[in-house]
Design a protein around this motif. Structure first.
Motif, PDB file in Angstrom:
ATOM      1  N   MET A 112       0.833  -1.206   0.000  1.00 25.19           N
ATOM      2  CA  MET A 112       0.000   0.000   0.000  1.00 25.19           C
ATOM      3  C   MET A 112       0.870   1.259   0.000  1.00 25.19           C
ATOM      4  N   TYR A 113       2.000   1.196   0.695  1.00 28.22           N
ATOM      5  CA  TYR A 113       2.919   2.334   0.764  1.00 28.22           C
ATOM      6  C   TYR A 113       3.438   2.697  -0.622  1.00 28.22           C
ATOM      7  N   PHE A 114       3.892   1.689  -1.373  1.00 28.36           N
ATOM      8  CA  PHE A 114       4.457   1.951  -2.699  1.00 28.36           C
ATOM      9  C   PHE A 114       3.388   2.378  -3.697  1.00 28.36           C
ATOM     10  N   ILE A 115       2.211   1.771  -3.626  1.00 27.26           N
ATOM     11  CA  ILE A 115       1.165   2.093  -4.606  1.00 27.26           C
ATOM     12  C   ILE A 115       0.633   3.508  -4.394  1.00 27.26           C
ATOM     13  N   THR A 116       0.766   4.034  -3.166  1.00 23.26           N
ATOM     14  CA  THR A 116       0.303   5.395  -2.874  1.00 23.26           C
ATOM     15  C   THR A 116       1.034   6.412  -3.747  1.00 23.26           C
ATOM     16  N   PHE A 117       2.357   6.243  -3.889  1.00 25.11           N
ATOM     17  CA  PHE A 117       3.141   7.162  -4.716  1.00 25.11           C
ATOM     18  C   PHE A 117       2.706   7.073  -6.174  1.00 25.11           C
ATOM     19  N   LEU A 118       2.428   5.856  -6.635  1.00 25.26           N
ATOM     20  CA  LEU A 118       2.003   5.678  -8.020  1.00 25.26           C
ATOM     21  C   LEU A 118       0.637   6.314  -8.256  1.00 25.26           C
ATOM     22  N   ARG A 119      -0.329   6.018  -7.373  1.00 23.92           N
ATOM     23  CA  ARG A 119      -1.695   6.522  -7.557  1.00 23.92           C
ATOM     24  C   ARG A 119      -1.732   8.046  -7.513  1.00 23.92           C
ATOM     25  N   ASN A 120      -1.095   8.622  -6.494  1.00 20.01           N
ATOM     26  CA  ASN A 120      -1.136  10.083  -6.368  1.00 20.01           C
ATOM     27  C   ASN A 120      -0.306  10.770  -7.445  1.00 20.01           C
ATOM     28  N   GLY A 121       0.773  10.114  -7.892  1.00 21.82           N
ATOM     29  CA  GLY A 121       1.567  10.669  -8.975  1.00 21.82           C
ATOM     30  C   GLY A 121       0.781  10.712 -10.279  1.00 21.82           C
ATOM     31  N   VAL A 122       0.063   9.620 -10.569  1.00 21.02           N
ATOM     32  CA  VAL A 122      -0.774   9.567 -11.770  1.00 21.02           C
ATOM     33  C   VAL A 122      -1.880  10.617 -11.688  1.00 21.02           C
ATOM     34  N   LEU A 123      -2.498  10.732 -10.504  1.00 22.62           N
ATOM     35  CA  LEU A 123      -3.557  11.727 -10.292  1.00 22.62           C
ATOM     36  C   LEU A 123      -3.037  13.136 -10.567  1.00 22.62           C
ATOM     37  N   ARG A 124      -1.860  13.433 -10.039  1.00 21.89           N
ATOM     38  CA  ARG A 124      -1.257  14.761 -10.254  1.00 21.89           C
ATOM     39  C   ARG A 124      -0.964  15.000 -11.737  1.00 21.89           C
ATOM     40  N   ASP A 125      -0.376  14.000 -12.396  1.00 22.12           N
ATOM     41  CA  ASP A 125       0.027  14.164 -13.797  1.00 22.12           C
ATOM     42  C   ASP A 125      -1.179  14.294 -14.727  1.00 22.12           C
ATOM     43  N   ILE A 126      -2.255  13.549 -14.440  1.00 25.55           N
ATOM     44  CA  ILE A 126      -3.468  13.673 -15.264  1.00 25.55           C
ATOM     45  C   ILE A 126      -4.035  15.075 -15.118  1.00 25.55           C
ATOM     46  N   ARG A 127      -4.109  15.566 -13.875  1.00 27.03           N
ATOM     47  CA  ARG A 127      -4.648  16.916 -13.649  1.00 27.03           C
ATOM     48  C   ARG A 127      -3.782  17.974 -14.339  1.00 27.03           C
ATOM     49  N   ASN A 128      -2.451  17.823 -14.228  1.00 27.02           N
ATOM     50  CA  ASN A 128      -1.552  18.791 -14.862  1.00 27.02           C
ATOM     51  C   ASN A 128      -1.704  18.779 -16.377  1.00 27.02           C
ATOM     52  N   GLU A 129      -1.767  17.575 -16.962  1.00 29.55           N
ATOM     53  CA  GLU A 129      -1.906  17.483 -18.419  1.00 29.55           C
ATOM     54  C   GLU A 129      -3.267  18.012 -18.862  1.00 29.55           C
ATOM     55  N   LEU A 130      -4.285  17.731 -18.035  1.00 28.65           N
ATOM     56  CA  LEU A 130      -5.624  18.222 -18.350  1.00 28.65           C
ATOM     57  C   LEU A 130      -5.647  19.749 -18.327  1.00 28.65           C
ATOM     58  N   TYR A 131      -4.985  20.335 -17.326  1.00 32.44           N
ATOM     59  CA  TYR A 131      -4.923  21.804 -17.243  1.00 32.44           C
ATOM     60  C   TYR A 131      -4.184  22.375 -18.459  1.00 32.44           C
ATOM     61  N   ASP A 132      -3.028  21.772 -18.789  1.00 33.51           N
ATOM     62  CA  ASP A 132      -2.258  22.253 -19.948  1.00 33.51           C
ATOM     63  C   ASP A 132      -3.083  22.149 -21.230  1.00 33.51           C
ATOM     64  N   LYS A 133      -3.840  21.065 -21.367  1.00 35.22           N
ATOM     65  CA  LYS A 133      -4.670  20.879 -22.561  1.00 35.22           C
ATOM     66  C   LYS A 133      -5.781  21.923 -22.610  1.00 35.22           C
ATOM     67  N   ILE A 134      -6.411  22.192 -21.446  1.00 37.46           N
ATOM     68  CA  ILE A 134      -7.485  23.189 -21.390  1.00 37.46           C
ATOM     69  C   ILE A 134      -6.964  24.564 -21.799  1.00 37.46           C
ATOM     70  N   VAL A 135      -5.757  24.900 -21.319  1.00 39.37           N
ATOM     71  CA  VAL A 135      -5.158  26.193 -21.678  1.00 39.37           C
ATOM     72  C   VAL A 135      -4.775  26.221 -23.153  1.00 39.37           C
ATOM     73  N   ASP A 136      -4.357  25.080 -23.690  1.00 34.66           N
ATOM     74  CA  ASP A 136      -3.899  25.002 -25.076  1.00 34.66           C
ATOM     75  C   ASP A 136      -5.045  25.030 -26.086  1.00 34.66           C
ATOM     76  N   LEU A 137      -6.195  24.508 -25.695  1.00 31.64           N
ATOM     77  CA  LEU A 137      -7.311  24.414 -26.647  1.00 31.64           C
ATOM     78  C   LEU A 137      -7.797  25.798 -27.062  1.00 31.64           C
ATOM     79  N   PRO A 138      -8.295  25.929 -28.283  1.00 32.97           N
ATOM     80  CA  PRO A 138      -8.741  27.248 -28.768  1.00 32.97           C
ATOM     81  C   PRO A 138     -10.000  27.722 -28.048  1.00 32.97           C
ATOM     82  N   ILE A 139     -10.231  29.033 -28.115  1.00 39.26           N
ATOM     83  CA  ILE A 139     -11.397  29.637 -27.470  1.00 39.26           C
ATOM     84  C   ILE A 139     -12.686  28.999 -27.977  1.00 39.26           C
TER      85      ILE A 139
END
Length: 608
Positions: A112-139
């Motif tokens: 559980m200790y090791f999977i926590t880093f993976l799960r939260n890391g993926v969660l962070r990266d999806i949110r970051n990529e989603l934000y970058d995509k939202i900013v990148d998309l046209p008006i």
């Protein structure tokens, strides 16, 4: 599973945590099975006092006699240690059981200790990529989407992916391995009894899978409806003044309550179907255990083919299968829910922006000659907004675009900034098509002051640093002075560090607009676009803002989109537009003398 594979690409940077999780889960599953096998010698010590003691070390005679070898070997080791002392024997077997359970839980925690880093890391990266995509998309993308739906996808849908898809990572290894190791131990104790048990497991699995059908569709409805009521809430907060002054609380309240009622119904259907899984799987598991008790009990009491201690340990192992089996069945429901969430998130991530930099786009850092708009045609959907629009704007000149609402003035600003791309024709900076210039460098040449003062819930300083993050306090104050904003900023208790509230709610309209101008001044771009920058202001505020604009426009190329004609009489060129077409062009007095469209517009505004 296609969505699951796409989401798994986010897990690759954290694969070392995944590997460590798998290793920990292997040991967890092994010790989980062994901890029940360890009960056999303890039960023998407790209940088989009269049994002949093993004093000769047993010899391994093949896998078919593995259970007897295991029991005799442990009995021999206990005899060697205890030397006919029952209390010492009991201490030994209890210590062995405790040790195995301790090791099992240590490896469970590590997994559980090791999977926590993976799960939260993926969660962070999806949110970051989603934000970058939202900013990148046209008006244009956001004119077709509800803001609340975008918020729901970035918030609850991403969390759903974490709780559903990523929880499967724990189950892929841990639960199947627990079942496999447990079955191996069950086979060691009794092959016949294990085969009998597994006749009933496929029947249970079939019943559980029938319950899970349709969960993705129900989950999708829940998530879509959540986006709708979040949009309603966002619109309510944005238009609260209008809602109150028109006594429209009931209209918007009814709309919001209708959406939450649909969400209520969809959620009930989803959760009731999901909640049926756990009691059903538990009941079916107990049925299997009951059948096992009946059949195994006959083997112990009637046939004599199985001893009591082995049967009790076997029952523990059988029950040990129930927990991972329930977890796997629950995970299958979560996959269906996560599938709907992943589909909605990936819809945004996989959207290709219609405004892209050319592969060989150049970086342009200066503006030397002129901005050319050549034979531009443009339509948002079916109707042409601009038709054969051409104008040249030399460096250092001021060009004003005037005309009635809907004539296409603001569209010019959207095309120059590449918020949209022209349908036909070209826009050039110093002879270079803006499509061949990187968006970042093109926009570095441009400043924008719009009719709506778009400010952020931050300090005055923070709002201005958007234009130039490296600006000093002295440069910020100088920009405020040019924009005629320093006179009110210096009176604030915290000066440039004063927070202006959500959207600048603590300031007046004129003050907000002057801050917008100060922000543009701080950027100091060679080309300035003023999109009806004074149209929403009262006369006094307009005078102050107009003075600020004149200060800013000195020695700068300016494109002024104006509704109030009093603000553009000194422009080098005035372009008069009607339904997307240029109908007149010239200086203020020249156009008045023509007694044409411009003259009529001036007369309508009672301007001499």
């Amino acid at each position: 599973m296609n969505y699951f594979k796409k989401i798994m690409r986010f897990a690759l940077p954290y694969k070392k945590f995944g590997v460590l999780n798998i290793i920990s889960n292997v040991f967890y599953a092994l010790f989980s099975a062994l901890s029940f096998i360890a009960l056999i010698p303890m039960l023998d010590v407790l209940f088989e006092k009269d049994k002949e003691r093993v004093i000769i070390k047993p010899i391994y005679q093949g896998i078919t006699n593995l259970k007897d070898f295991y029991k005799d070997y442990l009995a021999y080791q206990i005899q060697e240690y205890a030397q006919n002392d029952p209390s010492k024997a009991l201490i030994l077997v209890v210590s062995m059981v405790i040790s195995l359970f301790l090791l099992k839980n240590i490896f469970r925690y590590l997994a559980m200790y090791f999977i926590t880093f993976l799960r939260n890391g993926v969660l962070r990266d999806i949110r970051n990529e989603l934000y970058d995509k939202i900013v990148d998309l046209p008006i244009s993308f956001f004119s077709e989407k509800r803001k609340g739906d975008i918020l729901a996808r970035s918030g609850t849908d991403v969390l759903e992916i974490q709780h559903s898809f990523l929880s499967i990572l724990e189950l892929i290894v841990r639960e199947p391995l627990t079942i496999i190791f447990t079955i191996l131990m069950m086979l060691v104790i009794s092959v016949k009894l294990t085969i009998f048990v597994f006749i009933f497991i496929p029947i249970s699995g079939f019943i559980i899978s029938r319950i899970g059908k349709g969960l993705k569709k129900k989950s999708d409805s829940v998530q879509k409806e959540q986006g709708i009521f979040l949009s309603n809430l966002e619109e309510t907060l944005g238009g609260l003044k209008i809602i109150k002054v028109f006594n429209a609380e009931k209209i918007f309240g009814d709309k919001f309550k209708a959406s939450t009622h649909r969400f209520y119904k969809f959620s009930n259907n989803l959760l009731n179907r999901q909640n049926l899984a756990s009691p059903t799987s538990e009941f079916l598991g107990i049925v299997v255990i009951a059948i096992l008790l009946w059949y195994g009990g006959r083997m112990v009491l009637i046939d004599g083919t199985l001893d009591g201690s082995s049967f009790i340990a076997y029952m523990g192992l059988a029950y040990n299968i129930l927990t991972p089996a329930k977890a796997i069945s629950k995970a299958s429901y979560n996959v269906k829910k996560g599938n709907a969430a992943a589909e909605r998130v990936l819809e945004i991530l996989d959207t290709k922006s219609t405004i892209q930099d050319h592969p060989n786009a150049i970086t342009k850092n200066d503006f030397k000659e002129a901005l050319h708009i050549k034979n531009v045609h443009f339509k948002y959907e079916n109707e042409w907004v601009l038709k054969d629009f051409s104008v040249t704007i030399p460096k250092g000149s001021t060009v004003a675009l005037v005309g009635q609402s809907g004539s296409g003035k603001s569209t010019i600003a959207n095309l120059i900034t590449r918020f949209y791309d022209v349908t036909e024709g070209e826009i050039e900076v110093d002879g270079e098509n803006i499509k061949n210039i990187t968006q970042e460098s093109l926009r570095s040449l441009l400043g924008l002051v719009s009719q709506d003062s778009i400010l952020f819930n931050d300090s005055i300083k923070g709002n201005l640093l958007v234009a130039n993050k490296n600006a000093t306090d002295e440069e910020i104050i100088e920009a405020l002075k040019i924009a005629n904003a320093w006179e009110f900023v210096q009176d604030l208790p915290e000066g440039i560090d004063a927070n202006i509230g959500d959207g600048g709610s603590k300031l007046s309209g004129g003050q907000k607009q002057r801050l917008s101008i100060a922000r543009a001044v701080l950027k100091n771009p060679p080309i300035m676009i003023l999109d009806e920058a004074t149209s929403a202001l009262d006369t006094e505020s307009e005078r102050l803002v107009q003075k600020a604009l004149e200060n800013m426009m000195q020695n700068r190329t300016s494109i002024v989109i104006a509704h109030r004609l009093s603000t553009i009489q000194n422009a080098d060129t005035i372009v008069v537009m009607q339904k997307g077409v240029i109908v007149e062009q010239g200086k203020h007095q020249e156009l008045l003398d023509k007694q044409g469209v411009y003259s009529k517009l001036v007369t309508m505004q009672s301007f001499e």
